[in-house]
Design a protein around this motif. Structure first.
Motif, mmCIF file in Angstrom:
data_model
loop_
_atom_site.group_PDB
_atom_site.id
_atom_site.type_symbol
_atom_site.label_atom_id
_atom_site.label_comp_id
_atom_site.label_asym_id
_atom_site.label_seq_id
_atom_site.Cartn_x
_atom_site.Cartn_y
_atom_site.Cartn_z
ATOM 1 N N LYS A 1 -2.658 -58.418 11.815
ATOM 2 C CA LYS A 1 -1.416 -57.674 11.598
ATOM 3 C C LYS A 1 -1.552 -56.189 11.888
ATOM 4 O O LYS A 1 -0.587 -55.536 12.281
ATOM 5 C CB LYS A 1 -0.937 -57.869 10.158
ATOM 6 N N ASN B 1 -3.068 -52.600 16.952
ATOM 7 C CA ASN B 1 -2.058 -51.851 17.712
ATOM 8 C C ASN B 1 -1.979 -52.412 19.125
ATOM 9 O O ASN B 1 -2.978 -52.572 19.819
ATOM 10 C CB ASN B 1 -2.361 -50.349 17.712
ATOM 11 N N LYS C 1 11.688 -57.361 22.844
ATOM 12 C CA LYS C 1 11.727 -57.021 21.416
ATOM 13 C C LYS C 1 12.326 -58.173 20.607
ATOM 14 O O LYS C 1 11.841 -58.506 19.522
ATOM 15 C CB LYS C 1 12.539 -55.743 21.201
ATOM 16 N N SER D 1 10.020 -60.492 17.995
ATOM 17 C CA SER D 1 10.335 -59.879 16.690
ATOM 18 C C SER D 1 9.772 -60.652 15.507
ATOM 19 O O SER D 1 9.612 -60.090 14.426
ATOM 20 C CB SER D 1 11.847 -59.735 16.533
ATOM 21 N N ASN E 1 3.840 -57.829 12.830
ATOM 22 C CA ASN E 1 3.002 -56.685 13.177
ATOM 23 C C ASN E 1 3.916 -55.532 13.581
ATOM 24 O O ASN E 1 4.560 -55.582 14.624
ATOM 25 C CB ASN E 1 2.046 -57.036 14.329
ATOM 26 N N ASP E 2 3.968 -54.500 12.747
ATOM 27 C CA ASP E 2 4.850 -53.367 13.062
ATOM 28 C C ASP E 2 4.167 -52.335 13.956
ATOM 29 O O ASP E 2 4.707 -51.257 14.194
ATOM 30 C CB ASP E 2 5.364 -52.707 11.781
ATOM 31 N N LYS E 3 2.968 -52.668 14.453
ATOM 32 C CA LYS E 3 2.268 -51.762 15.358
ATOM 33 C C LYS E 3 2.383 -52.194 16.818
ATOM 34 O O LYS E 3 1.689 -51.683 17.682
ATOM 35 C CB LYS E 3 0.795 -51.650 14.971
ATOM 36 N N GLU F 1 4.149 -51.889 20.089
ATOM 37 C CA GLU F 1 5.072 -51.022 20.826
ATOM 38 C C GLU F 1 5.569 -51.781 22.051
ATOM 39 O O GLU F 1 4.760 -52.222 22.866
ATOM 40 C CB GLU F 1 4.371 -49.753 21.312
#
Length: 588
Positions: free
Chosen positions: A87, A90, A105, A109, A113-115, A117
């Motif tokens: 998670k 990056n 995206k 989604s 994992n909010d890293k 890009e």
């Protein structure tokens, strides 16, 4: 053993194979769990697809190249790659254009994992440049402003020479002129943001950002500057590059499919193929293969350097649509007005026949694609959609952008609010609202600004006060009436051939397939046009309708065009051809 019907596709077959129902999620028996008996065709497709994906995911090399035709599941592959990372890893995912980034995206989604890009290359470079190198002003239209500056002081500035030099990593007088003026505005534009990031990272390799994984999509449409940036991002990072040289569309901006072809030959990259199309029906896949084969025979694709690849319909998912839509519809219309009326007629009848319900996914149900430089084709259709009462605006949403966004005075106002002396802010205002329309006053202001003076000190006091009053009004709190919006609509999207890249819809209409329109010159067909037609053939998930106007008069060539030469490069049996005129268009 007697024949039986496959529980997935329904085909009659003497052999059957017991498989997991979960692997055949679109089976016509609607079996959700447990076992299912399928035919050899369905089983073989599944096994080949699984092995194909497993082989790519299991590669241990740091550098991978994935090649695959339209709809072959590159996004699904990316999902498989990224979901195996922890998670906190990056990840950088780069694609070519904004609508592809937005689509990625959505599709990725659900990975926790909010890293991750997901950006266009321009967006990534803009962010890196402003946060890591220098907080420039950013104005995509800066080149337009600089060109006008040099025009006012009667100094030549060749935009084409500037841009060609920039993307090919060369330096000429135009580049020097551009950066000199850009420095005065402390600003970067669309292309020079990439150039500055490349220069910085190339000189400072230790500044190259580190990622657990870098993924680059649509690499066939990258130019030299962009590909060299990708090379830098690949230094010290695991990198996966994906694309298809048959879909190279952007040669007009100095992009070249040679970059992806060179990677295919590069021993540092381990290359693999995605071969199964999950978007298109079997007829569209077969038509695409036939078209490519004929294009190669006629020398319209470069056989010796083109990357040869398999392209197959994924039957286990596409059997239903393939059986229902067994032909490409070829409509020969008498006028553009008839084209527009026919499209409205077909949209309303398809919605009724298929019982299509509004959805809130945001994806178009219908895609209407028009040729470049012929905006009037789409405008005519849009007008018909707007006035026809059957296209109920409570149910249908029409998306059509006839003109690109233009530089507005508000961009200047925003900069002036931050800094009253902003050279760029006041220059934008002067560009939108010239004092004497490029006369002596404007010329004098710009000339003296080249001597280092600030623009605000050169502007007449009344002019400055006028715009300061407008700025105050512009930034007053606005009361916006709440409008009731529907959460669900049936979306109809109208767009150009070029902007159709990255889009798909259940039902697609392609306009302008006449010699003289597309291809522009049937005796000198370009590789760009061939690649564009491949893209057009592969946007539809269910039905494709190609609509042409009989004997359209082409002002440019001063002759009437026949049905596009591209149509003759596909076997006749793939088409259901109809003559559409005022007396029968609504019966077809």
């Amino acid at each position: 053993m007697s024949n039986y019907s496959c529980q997935n596709c329904g085909d009659s077959n003497p052999d059957f194979f017991i498989q997991r129902a979960e692997d055949f999620r679109k089976n016509y028996k609607n079996i959700k769990k447990g076992k299912i008996a399928v035919c050899k065709k369905c089983k073989d497709c599944l096994e080949q697809s699984k092995n194909n994906l497993k082989e790519i995911l299991s590669l241990k090399t740091e550098k991978k190249l994935v090649l695959g035709g339209p709809g072959t599941g590159k996004t699904f592959l990316f999902h498989g790659v990224l979901e195996n990372f922890p998670k906190e890893a990056n990840i950088l995912v780069i694609t070519f254009i904004k609508n592809l980034a937005e689509e990625l995206k959505k599709r990725l989604s659900d990975i926790p994992n909010d890293k991750i890009e997901i950006r266009t290359l321009h967006s990534f470079c803009k962010g890196f440049l402003l946060s890591k190198i220098h907080p420039y002003n950013y104005l995509p239209e800066l080149q337009e402003i600089i060109k006008n500056d040099y025009s006012l002081i009667e100094c030549d500035f060749d935009e084409r020479r500037y841009k060609q030099a920039l993307v090919n990593l060369e330096e000429n007088d135009e580049v020097v002129k551009y950066f000199s003026r850009a420095s005065y505005y402390d600003c970067v534009g669309h292309d020079d943001a990439l150039y500055k990031v490349f220069q910085y990272l190339n000189a400072n390799n230790t500044a190259i950002p580190k990622y657990s994984q870098v993924i680059i999509d649509e690499y066939q449409d990258f130019n030299l500057l962009e590909s060299e940036l990708v090379n830098l991002l690949g230094q010290g990072n695991k990198i996966m590059i994906a694309g298809d040289d048959d879909q190279a569309l952007y040669r007009f901006k100095s992009a070249s499919p040679d970059h992806i072809r060179n990677l295919y030959k590069d021993k540092n990259f381990n290359s693999r193929f995605l071969i199964f199309c999950r978007r298109c029906t079997s007829i569209m896949v077969n038509a695409t293969n036939a078209f490519i084969s004929n294009a190669l025979k006629q020398g319209l694709l470069k056989k010796k350097i083109r990357i040869d690849k398999e392209f197959k319909c994924y039957w286990p998912d596409k059997f239903f649509d393939s059986k229902k839509y067994q032909n490409i519809i070829l409509g020969k219309c008498t006028t553009d007005s008839i084209v527009a009326k026919h499209i409205v007629e077909k949209i309303t009848s398809i919605v009724k026949d298929e019982k299509i319900q509004p959805n809130k996914e945001g994806e178009p149900e219908f895609l209407i694609v028009g040729p470049p430089r012929r905006k009037n084709f789409l405008q005519k259709v849009n007008e018909e959609l707007e006035i026809d009462k059957r296209i109920d605006k409570n149910i249908f949403e029409i998306e059509y952008k006839s003109e690109p966004d233009k530089l507005s005075v508000e961009e200047g106002y925003k900069l002036i609010v931050k800094d009253n002396n902003s050279n760029l802010g006041w220059r934008i205002v002067l560009y939108i609202d010239p004092i004497d329309f490029g006369g002596e006053i404007d010329r004098k202001i710009i000339y003296e600004s080249f001597q280092g003076k600030t623009i605000i000190e050169l502007l007449p006091e009344k002019y400055v006060e006028k715009h300061k009053e407008k700025i105050q009004k512009f930034f007053l709190p606005q009361t916006v009436e709440a409008k009731e919006t529907l959460s669900k609509t049936i979306k109809i999207k109208l767009t150009s051939y070029l902007q159709a890249k990255g889009l798909s819809a259940n039902h697609v209409f392609v306009l302008g397939l006449e010699d003289g329109t597309f291809p522009v010159n049937p005796s000198n067909i370009t590789e760009d046009e061939v690649c564009q037609f491949i893209v057009l053939l592969t946007r539809a998930r269910k039905s494709l309708r190609i609509l042409s106007v009989n004997n359209r008069y082409n002002v440019r060539s001063r002759r009437r065009g026949n049905l596009s030469s591209f149509i003759s490069m596909i076997p006749n049996e793939y088409f259901d051809a109809n003559d559409i005129n005022a007396s029968n268009y609504n019966k077809i």
